[in-house]
Design an enzyme around this catalytic site. Structure first.
Site, PDB file in Angstrom:
ATOM      1  N   PRO A   1       0.822  -1.213   0.000  1.00  0.00           N
ATOM      2  CA  PRO A   1       0.000   0.000   0.000  1.00  0.00           C
ATOM      3  C   PRO A   1       0.859   1.266   0.000  1.00  0.00           C
ATOM      4  O   PRO A   1       2.018   1.262   0.439  1.00  0.00           O
ATOM      5  CB  PRO A   1      -0.800  -0.111   1.304  1.00  0.00           C
ATOM      6  CG  PRO A   1      -0.748  -1.547   1.682  1.00  0.00           C
ATOM      7  CD  PRO A   1       0.575  -2.054   1.197  1.00  0.00           C
ATOM      8  N   ASP A   2       0.249   2.349  -0.485  1.00  0.00           N
ATOM      9  CA  ASP A   2       0.903   3.661  -0.477  1.00  0.00           C
ATOM     10  C   ASP A   2       0.692   4.270   0.899  1.00  0.00           C
ATOM     11  O   ASP A   2      -0.216   5.074   1.118  1.00  0.00           O
ATOM     12  CB  ASP A   2       0.275   4.529  -1.572  1.00  0.00           C
ATOM     13  CG  ASP A   2       0.900   5.922  -1.655  1.00  0.00           C
ATOM     14  OD1 ASP A   2       1.994   6.116  -1.090  1.00  0.00           O
ATOM     15  OD2 ASP A   2       0.278   6.798  -2.283  1.00  0.00           O
ATOM     16  N   ALA A   3       1.530   3.855   1.865  1.00  0.00           N
ATOM     17  CA  ALA A   3       1.303   4.224   3.269  1.00  0.00           C
ATOM     18  C   ALA A   3       2.622   4.319   4.027  1.00  0.00           C
ATOM     19  O   ALA A   3       2.718   3.875   5.174  1.00  0.00           O
ATOM     20  CB  ALA A   3       0.381   3.194   3.928  1.00  0.00           C
TER      21      ALA A   3
ATOM     22  N   CYS B   1      -2.609   6.946   1.436  1.00  0.00           N
ATOM     23  CA  CYS B   1      -2.972   7.432   0.108  1.00  0.00           C
ATOM     24  C   CYS B   1      -4.259   8.263   0.185  1.00  0.00           C
ATOM     25  O   CYS B   1      -5.199   7.918   0.919  1.00  0.00           O
ATOM     26  CB  CYS B   1      -3.167   6.249  -0.834  1.00  0.00           C
ATOM     27  SG  CYS B   1      -3.849   6.707  -2.449  1.00  0.00           S
TER      28      CYS B   1
ATOM     29  N   TYR C   1      -7.624   6.307  -0.321  1.00  0.00           N
ATOM     30  CA  TYR C   1      -8.032   5.150   0.461  1.00  0.00           C
ATOM     31  C   TYR C   1      -9.239   5.528   1.311  1.00  0.00           C
ATOM     32  O   TYR C   1      -9.184   6.482   2.117  1.00  0.00           O
ATOM     33  CB  TYR C   1      -6.905   4.686   1.380  1.00  0.00           C
ATOM     34  CG  TYR C   1      -5.728   4.021   0.678  1.00  0.00           C
ATOM     35  CD1 TYR C   1      -5.802   3.628  -0.648  1.00  0.00           C
ATOM     36  CD2 TYR C   1      -4.542   3.789   1.372  1.00  0.00           C
ATOM     37  CE1 TYR C   1      -4.733   3.026  -1.274  1.00  0.00           C
ATOM     38  CE2 TYR C   1      -3.456   3.180   0.739  1.00  0.00           C
ATOM     39  CZ  TYR C   1      -3.559   2.817  -0.584  1.00  0.00           C
ATOM     40  OH  TYR C   1      -2.486   2.224  -1.201  1.00  0.00           O
TER      41      TYR C   1
END
Length: 554
Positions: A53-55, A117, A120
């Protein structure tokens, strides 16, 4: 000119700047080819390429490495640096590293660490204190060494649902802290939020940036007229690649043969073009040592052998087994060991049985009514540059090939000087291809071949045994100039000698390789001989085959 300077010039010119999201060197190259103004080193795309994930799961080093790969284009790269990877101290390190790597700009958002993100749904979303993020911007601007380096401050106030006034308050604070541009992000399906922000924006010296991922029907022209200078198409490369890969792999799994996806994949040549194979070839030619010969081997394996029946009833001679490997495979092993990797094989008799990896194939389907010259020119595409010529029924020591590759002559042939001592096996079939030299060194007891090649006077089967200095082994090499002499000679002969006898042959179509060599000599070409003493076998009879089994150790 630095990439940062390029970006500054784009900022100074009229019109919008449109950049495309990328996640690696290949997607960056395609974005450059498509004509975009720059590249967005997208945190969303880079994270997705790692399947996470973009986290803030990836480190700064991992994101920086991806940005470096993208920077191997002519375009300036704007790097998505999330929230600066921590506090202001982390931002200092971030700027130092990205600027040193030649990245044109960084973009930092006011999400707390670890970020999430923007799109999300259902995740906890908190923003950093306005003053804290403004101080990050000040730290970034104080750290940069190149005055052209661009720092973009991004506010997530609209994403977090904190309203337009908070978004404007944050944007103004970041502009006043020294941000070169301000990015206002929105997840609204229409552009009203960002257009309203632009109408209220009162920092004319700080251009605006937007990312129209969700309000996707809004054109660049509309956004630019509203006041946005930089527009980012942020994640379409990775999303389109996922769609294409899914369709391709599902089709392959269903159909179970590679041709089922021909309409979904680009030719290999397109990949070669994108990754710069032509440039690599030029660099190899210019800078690799001469030990890498850069020649193609052309192996004649078309003829049908009568002397090895019944072994060759269903199998062509070059594919006969010699202790676990075919004759042809043994030849290719020696070629590869000497750095010759490009191999072309001319097939004819039982051609479907000639299968070796990493070789190109040409077919002489007229093998029964033609001879070696016709077979050779079936592979005419391979004869434009330096090439080796080999008969497909010989095995030989590596040293013979190494000696041939070192020859400075434009046309070189390998001859066995042991013939002059009567060393040819008594049971050898047929008449050998003999060679008479000019000013030959005498062979005999404890003979050592000449280090330098010497000129060939005659070659062919009609040379009296007492006048011959050696036997043609079936190996030759042509430089680019020698190859031109050979091909020019053949094409001229097709026009002038298409009918009638040709040296020792009934016609040009029935000519052997040595007939063509003699024609070159008669025309004044300098054909040079490389001396060897034994160390090779022609396999033309069952006795030859038995002898090869006895002599080859593995």
């Amino acid at each position: 000119m630095t990439k940062a300077r390029k970006l500054r010039e784009l900022m100074a010119r009229p019109g919008p700047i449109v950049i495309i999201g990328a996640h690696n060197g290949l997607s960056a190259k395609i974005g450059e080819e498509a004509g975009f103004d720059g590249l967005w080193a997208s945190g969303f795309e880079i994270s997705a390429s790692y399947a996470v994930p973009d986290a803030n799961i990836l480190t700064m080093a991992e994101n920086l490495q991806a940005a470096k790969m993208m920077n191997n284009t002519s375009l300036p790269v704007v790097a998505d640096c999330d929230n600066g990877y921590g506090n202001a101290v982390n931002v200092v390190r971030c700027v130092e590293e990205y600027e040193a790597a030649g990245i044109a700009a960084i973009c930092m958002e006011d999400n707390i660490f670890p970020k999430r993100c923007s799109f999300y749904a259902g995740v906890k979303r908190e923003l950093a204190d306005v003053e804290e993020h403004a101080l990050k911007v000040r730290a970034a601007k104080a750290t940069q060494k190149d005055r052209d380096f661009v720092v973009i401050a991004r506010t997530e106030a609209l994403i977090a649902g904190w309203g337009m006034e908070e978004a404007l308050r944050r944007g103004r604070a970041y502009a006043d802290a020294g941000a070169d541009m301000v990015l206002i992000h929105s997840k609204s399906k229409d552009p009203d939020e960002v257009l309203s922000f632009a109408r209220a924006w009162d920092r004319p010296n700080t251009p605006l940036v937007c990312v129209p991922t969700i309000y996707r029907t809004t054109s660049v022209d509309t956004l630019h007229k509203a006041g946005f200078k930089l527009i980012i198409f942020a994640n379409h490369a990775i999303r389109s690649s996922i769609k294409a890969m899914t369709e391709t792999l599902q089709t392959l799994k269903r159909e179970m043969y590679t041709g089922s996806v021909d309409d979904k994949v680009v030719p290999l040549e397109r990949v070669y073009q994108l990754v710069g194979v032509d440039k690599m070839k030029q660099e190899e030619s210019s800078f690799l040592p001469s030990g890498s010969p850069g020649v193609t081997a052309v192996i004649l394996a078309a003829g049908q052998s009568q002397g090895l029946l019944p072994l060759t009833e269903e199998l062509p001679k070059p594919m006969l087994d010699l202790k676990g490997k075919s004759i042809l495979e043994r030849q290719i092993d020696v070629l590869n060991a000497c750095g010759v990797k490009d191999v072309a094989v001319v097939r004819g008799y039982k051609k479907e049985a000639i299968k070796v990896p990493n070789a190109r194939f040409y077919d002489n389907d007229e093998y029964a009514t033609t001879n070696e010259v016709v077979s050779l020119f079936r592979a005419s595409k391979e004869l434009s540059g330096p090439f080796l010529f080999l008969y497909g029924d010989i095995v030989f020591e590596r040293g013979h090939l190494e000696k041939l590759l070192k020859s400075p002559a434009d046309i070189s042939i390998v001859i066995d000087r042991a013939y002059a001592e009567g060393q040819r096996p008594k049971d050898a079939r047929g008449v050998p291809d003999l060679v008479a030299l000019k000013d030959a060194q005498e062979a005999g007891y404890r003979f050592v071949g000449a280090e330098a090649p010497h000129r060939v006077a005659r070659v062919g089967r009609a040379i009296p045994a007492g006048e011959a200095h050696g036997e043609f082994v079936g190996m030759a090499m042509f430089t680019a100039k020698g190859a031109r002499l050979l091909t020019d000679c053949y094409h001229q002969l097709q026009e002038s000698r298409a009918k009638g006898g040709f040296h020792e042959a009934e016609s040009l179509r029935n000519a052997t390789f040595t007939d063509l060599l003699q024609e070159l000599i008669d025309r004044g070409a300098d054909v040079q001989a490389i001396d060897v003493y034994k160390g090779w076998l022609e396999i033309d009879t069952f006795e030859d085959y038995r002898r090869a089994w006895a002599l080859i150790k593995e």
